[in-house]
Motif scaffolding. Structure first.
Motif, PDB file in Angstrom:
ATOM      1  N   GLU A  32       0.825  -0.995  -0.041  1.00  0.00           N
ATOM      2  CA  GLU A  32      -0.101  -0.015   0.163  1.00  0.00           C
ATOM      3  C   GLU A  32       1.083   1.229  -0.048  1.00  0.00           C
ATOM      4  OE1 GLU A  32      -4.012   1.711   2.236  1.00  0.00           O
ATOM      5  OE2 GLU A  32      -3.036  -0.009   2.926  1.00  0.00           O
ATOM      6  N   GLY A  33       0.436   2.165  -0.889  1.00  0.00           N
ATOM      7  CA  GLY A  33       1.189   3.515  -0.879  1.00  0.00           C
ATOM      8  C   GLY A  33       2.318   3.372  -1.873  1.00  0.00           C
ATOM      9  N   GLU A  34       2.809   2.281  -2.540  1.00  0.00           N
ATOM     10  CA  GLU A  34       4.117   2.150  -3.247  1.00  0.00           C
ATOM     11  C   GLU A  34       3.690   2.481  -4.724  1.00  0.00           C
ATOM     12  OE1 GLU A  34       7.293  -0.873  -1.486  1.00  0.00           O
ATOM     13  OE2 GLU A  34       5.788  -1.752  -2.124  1.00  0.00           O
ATOM     14  N   ILE A  35       4.896   2.948  -5.509  1.00  0.00           N
ATOM     15  CA  ILE A  35       5.038   2.592  -7.021  1.00  0.00           C
ATOM     16  C   ILE A  35       6.379   1.765  -6.973  1.00  0.00           C
ATOM     17  CG2 ILE A  35       5.792   3.481  -9.079  1.00  0.00           C
ATOM     18  CD1 ILE A  35       4.593   6.503  -8.056  1.00  0.00           C
ATOM     19  N   VAL A  36       5.875   0.591  -7.612  1.00  0.00           N
ATOM     20  CA  VAL A  36       6.970  -0.508  -8.200  1.00  0.00           C
ATOM     21  C   VAL A  36       6.978  -0.529  -9.510  1.00  0.00           C
ATOM     22  CG1 VAL A  36       7.521  -2.929  -7.713  1.00  0.00           C
ATOM     23  CG2 VAL A  36       6.382  -1.836  -5.823  1.00  0.00           C
ATOM     24  N   THR A  37       8.326  -0.427  -9.826  1.00  0.00           N
ATOM     25  CA  THR A  37       8.507  -0.578 -11.609  1.00  0.00           C
ATOM     26  C   THR A  37       9.248  -1.932 -11.764  1.00  0.00           C
ATOM     27  OG1 THR A  37       9.567   0.453 -13.305  1.00  0.00           O
ATOM     28  CG2 THR A  37      10.762   0.621 -11.260  1.00  0.00           C
ATOM     29  N   LEU A  38       8.914  -2.419 -12.475  1.00  0.00           N
ATOM     30  CA  LEU A  38       9.489  -3.632 -13.642  1.00  0.00           C
ATOM     31  C   LEU A  38      10.159  -3.131 -14.694  1.00  0.00           C
ATOM     32  CD1 LEU A  38       6.392  -6.144 -13.818  1.00  0.00           C
ATOM     33  CD2 LEU A  38       8.139  -5.870 -12.086  1.00  0.00           C
ATOM     34  N   LEU A  39      11.657  -3.335 -14.586  1.00  0.00           N
ATOM     35  CA  LEU A  39      12.481  -2.990 -15.448  1.00  0.00           C
ATOM     36  C   LEU A  39      12.891  -4.229 -16.193  1.00  0.00           C
ATOM     37  CD1 LEU A  39      14.650  -0.574 -13.286  1.00  0.00           C
ATOM     38  CD2 LEU A  39      12.497  -0.040 -14.782  1.00  0.00           C
ATOM     39  N   GLU A 207      12.914   7.266 -10.860  1.00  0.00           N
ATOM     40  CA  GLU A 207      12.538   8.799 -10.350  1.00  0.00           C
ATOM     41  C   GLU A 207      11.171   8.837  -9.539  1.00  0.00           C
ATOM     42  OE1 GLU A 207      12.913  11.789 -13.109  1.00  0.00           O
ATOM     43  OE2 GLU A 207      15.078  11.625 -13.510  1.00  0.00           O
ATOM     44  N   VAL A 208      10.185   8.056  -9.883  1.00  0.00           N
ATOM     45  CA  VAL A 208       8.911   8.183  -9.376  1.00  0.00           C
ATOM     46  C   VAL A 208       8.763   6.867  -8.250  1.00  0.00           C
ATOM     47  CG1 VAL A 208       7.931   9.314 -10.914  1.00  0.00           C
ATOM     48  CG2 VAL A 208       7.704   6.991 -11.210  1.00  0.00           C
ATOM     49  N   ALA A 209       9.538   5.717  -8.678  1.00  0.00           N
ATOM     50  CA  ALA A 209       9.135   4.360  -7.973  1.00  0.00           C
ATOM     51  C   ALA A 209      10.037   4.590  -6.544  1.00  0.00           C
ATOM     52  CB  ALA A 209       9.927   3.385  -8.721  1.00  0.00           C
ATOM     53  N   ASP A 210       9.366   3.613  -5.503  1.00  0.00           N
ATOM     54  CA  ASP A 210       9.840   3.318  -4.233  1.00  0.00           C
ATOM     55  C   ASP A 210      10.785   2.093  -4.537  1.00  0.00           C
ATOM     56  OD1 ASP A 210       8.071   5.185  -2.484  1.00  0.00           O
ATOM     57  OD2 ASP A 210       6.644   4.283  -3.694  1.00  0.00           O
ATOM     58  N   ARG A 211      10.173   0.909  -5.221  1.00  0.00           N
ATOM     59  CA  ARG A 211      11.367  -0.029  -5.297  1.00  0.00           C
ATOM     60  C   ARG A 211      11.063  -0.508  -6.678  1.00  0.00           C
ATOM     61  NH1 ARG A 211       9.424  -4.665  -3.355  1.00  0.00           N
ATOM     62  NH2 ARG A 211       7.223  -3.858  -3.155  1.00  0.00           N
ATOM     63  N   GLY A 212      11.828  -1.311  -7.138  1.00  0.00           N
ATOM     64  CA  GLY A 212      11.852  -2.018  -8.592  1.00  0.00           C
ATOM     65  C   GLY A 212      12.556  -3.237  -8.754  1.00  0.00           C
ATOM     66  N   TYR A 213      11.998  -3.964  -9.806  1.00  0.00           N
ATOM     67  CA  TYR A 213      12.746  -5.360  -9.837  1.00  0.00           C
ATOM     68  C   TYR A 213      13.108  -5.374 -11.584  1.00  0.00           C
ATOM     69  CZ  TYR A 213       9.623  -6.906  -6.107  1.00  0.00           C
ATOM     70  OH  TYR A 213       9.117  -7.044  -4.769  1.00  0.00           O
ATOM     71  N   VAL A 214      14.259  -5.884 -11.692  1.00  0.00           N
ATOM     72  CA  VAL A 214      14.636  -6.333 -13.044  1.00  0.00           C
ATOM     73  C   VAL A 214      14.579  -7.516 -13.672  1.00  0.00           C
ATOM     74  CG1 VAL A 214      16.864  -5.788 -14.346  1.00  0.00           C
ATOM     75  CG2 VAL A 214      16.401  -4.214 -12.498  1.00  0.00           C
ATOM     76  N   VAL A 221      16.323 -10.866 -11.762  1.00  0.00           N
ATOM     77  CA  VAL A 221      17.568 -10.836 -11.519  1.00  0.00           C
ATOM     78  C   VAL A 221      18.070  -9.751 -10.451  1.00  0.00           C
ATOM     79  CG1 VAL A 221      18.176 -11.703 -13.719  1.00  0.00           C
ATOM     80  CG2 VAL A 221      18.178  -9.478 -13.498  1.00  0.00           C
ATOM     81  N   ILE A 222      17.375  -8.657 -10.168  1.00  0.00           N
ATOM     82  CA  ILE A 222      17.753  -7.909  -9.316  1.00  0.00           C
ATOM     83  C   ILE A 222      16.294  -7.022  -8.554  1.00  0.00           C
ATOM     84  CG2 ILE A 222      19.024  -5.618  -8.715  1.00  0.00           C
ATOM     85  CD1 ILE A 222      20.618  -5.881 -11.578  1.00  0.00           C
ATOM     86  N   GLU A 223      16.440  -7.063  -7.376  1.00  0.00           N
ATOM     87  CA  GLU A 223      15.342  -6.014  -6.802  1.00  0.00           C
ATOM     88  C   GLU A 223      15.851  -5.332  -5.750  1.00  0.00           C
ATOM     89  OE1 GLU A 223      13.057  -8.474  -3.813  1.00  0.00           O
ATOM     90  OE2 GLU A 223      13.839 -10.172  -4.996  1.00  0.00           O
ATOM     91  N   ASP A 224      15.486  -4.062  -5.663  1.00  0.00           N
ATOM     92  CA  ASP A 224      15.923  -3.250  -4.581  1.00  0.00           C
ATOM     93  C   ASP A 224      15.229  -1.885  -4.318  1.00  0.00           C
ATOM     94  OD1 ASP A 224      17.627  -2.142  -2.567  1.00  0.00           O
ATOM     95  OD2 ASP A 224      19.466  -2.685  -3.769  1.00  0.00           O
ATOM     96  N   VAL A 225      15.353  -1.018  -3.487  1.00  0.00           N
ATOM     97  CA  VAL A 225      14.753   0.348  -3.447  1.00  0.00           C
ATOM     98  C   VAL A 225      15.204   0.914  -4.558  1.00  0.00           C
ATOM     99  CG1 VAL A 225      14.562   0.185  -1.107  1.00  0.00           C
ATOM    100  CG2 VAL A 225      16.590   1.058  -2.114  1.00  0.00           C
ATOM    101  N   ALA A 226      14.418   1.996  -5.134  1.00  0.00           N
ATOM    102  CA  ALA A 226      14.745   2.904  -6.433  1.00  0.00           C
ATOM    103  C   ALA A 226      16.115   3.460  -6.183  1.00  0.00           C
ATOM    104  CB  ALA A 226      13.538   3.574  -6.686  1.00  0.00           C
ATOM    105  N   GLU A 227      16.443   4.233  -5.239  1.00  0.00           N
ATOM    106  CA  GLU A 227      17.646   4.830  -5.078  1.00  0.00           C
ATOM    107  C   GLU A 227      18.920   3.710  -5.219  1.00  0.00           C
ATOM    108  OE1 GLU A 227      15.497   4.864  -2.811  1.00  0.00           O
ATOM    109  OE2 GLU A 227      14.756   6.710  -2.650  1.00  0.00           O
ATOM    110  N   LYS A 228      18.915   2.439  -4.732  1.00  0.00           N
ATOM    111  CA  LYS A 228      19.903   1.647  -4.849  1.00  0.00           C
ATOM    112  C   LYS A 228      20.050   1.031  -6.533  1.00  0.00           C
ATOM    113  CE  LYS A 228      21.571   1.021  -0.712  1.00  0.00           C
ATOM    114  NZ  LYS A 228      21.107  -0.121   0.009  1.00  0.00           N
ATOM    115  N   LEU A 229      19.006   0.867  -7.164  1.00  0.00           N
ATOM    116  CA  LEU A 229      18.926   0.640  -8.428  1.00  0.00           C
ATOM    117  C   LEU A 229      19.566   1.887  -9.518  1.00  0.00           C
ATOM    118  CD1 LEU A 229      15.299  -1.308  -8.407  1.00  0.00           C
ATOM    119  CD2 LEU A 229      17.733  -2.216  -8.447  1.00  0.00           C
TER     120      LEU A 229
END
Length: 243
Positions: A32-39, A207-214, A221-229
């Motif tokens: 809840e409250g997140e933007i999660v991106t798939l890259l 820039e807008v996401a909280d977390r992301g998955y590659v 293969v990678i998952e992390d918070v947006a800043e780390k990605l």
């Protein structure tokens, strides 16, 4: 519900188109409250993940898709939509011979059409995308690409989603229009809608996401918070064009 409760949970998802295996055990969450991106690149499995959630294609061979604690497995698309998942497809898919207003109202087809809540949501969309208000009586097919993308997002919002899934909202758009679209995406999220975002433009997504998955060839293969990605050297080279 607390701010950290899980809205969407995908566990060990395997998916096939006929004999072609598209996903190999994908697991992810949206809270809840997140933007999660798939890259990921073309063919990585990003769009397949969204269609597996919305039930548009039936190809799940293993794994679970749970929404707000309930399994979606085997449900038809209209029942998944009724639970509160809005899927905004790549390519916009507006109805070209219907007006902007008619396109938007189709997004509310599961709701009482003349209710005050639907009228309020229509105003919300027009406030979010003033160009749509200006073009309310124009046919969808006469809009520019950017305006059609606004219309597609607005139509999804008329569903009153509890989760909004966006597939390549920046595709084919000029940078200034991309900026407008992503400002709107951020506002939608700030107004309480969790978002699962598929986007090849890695820079704007992170820039807008909280977390992301590659995703690569159907695997995360990678998952992390947006800043780390954004700081990840492999991602910067592969997806941002930064050496």
């Amino acid at each position: 519900m607390t701010m950290k409760d899980t809205i969407l949970e995908i566990k060990d998802l395997h998916f096939q188109y006929g004999e072609i295996v598209a996903l190999h055990g994908v697991s992810l969450t949206v809270k809840e409250g997140e933007i999660v991106t798939l890259l990921g690149g073309n063919g990585a499995g990003k769009t397949t993940t969204l269609t597996a959630v919305s039930g548009i294609y039936r190809g799940i061979t293993k794994g679970e898709v749970n929404f707000m604690g309930e399994s979606l497995k085997g449900l038809p698309p209209h029942k998944i939509a009724a639970k509160g998942i809005a899927h905004c497809f790549e390519g916009r898919r507006v109805f070209p011979q219907l007006t902007v207003r008619e396109n938007l109202m189709l997004g509310a087809y599961l709701r009482p059409q003349k209710s005050k809540e639907v009228a309020d949501d229509l105003e919300y969309v027009f406030d979010l995308f003033p160009r749509l208000r200006e073009r309310e009586k124009q046919d969808g097919g006469t809009l520019s690409g950017g305006e059609q993308q606004m219309l597609a997002v607005g139509r999804a919002l008329m569903q009153k989603p509890k989760l909004l899934m966006l597939d390549e909202p920046s595709l084919g758009l000029a940078p200034i229009i991309v900026e407008d679209i992503f400002k709107a995406i951020k506002k939608i999220n700030q107004d309480g809608v969790p978002i699962l975002l598929v986007e090849q433009n890695c820079n704007v997504a992170l820039e807008v996401a909280d977390r992301g998955y590659v995703l690569e060839t159907g695997n995360i293969v990678i998952e992390d918070v947006a800043e780390k990605l954004m700081e990840n050297e492999a991602i910067r080279k592969s997806y941002m064009g930064i050496e």
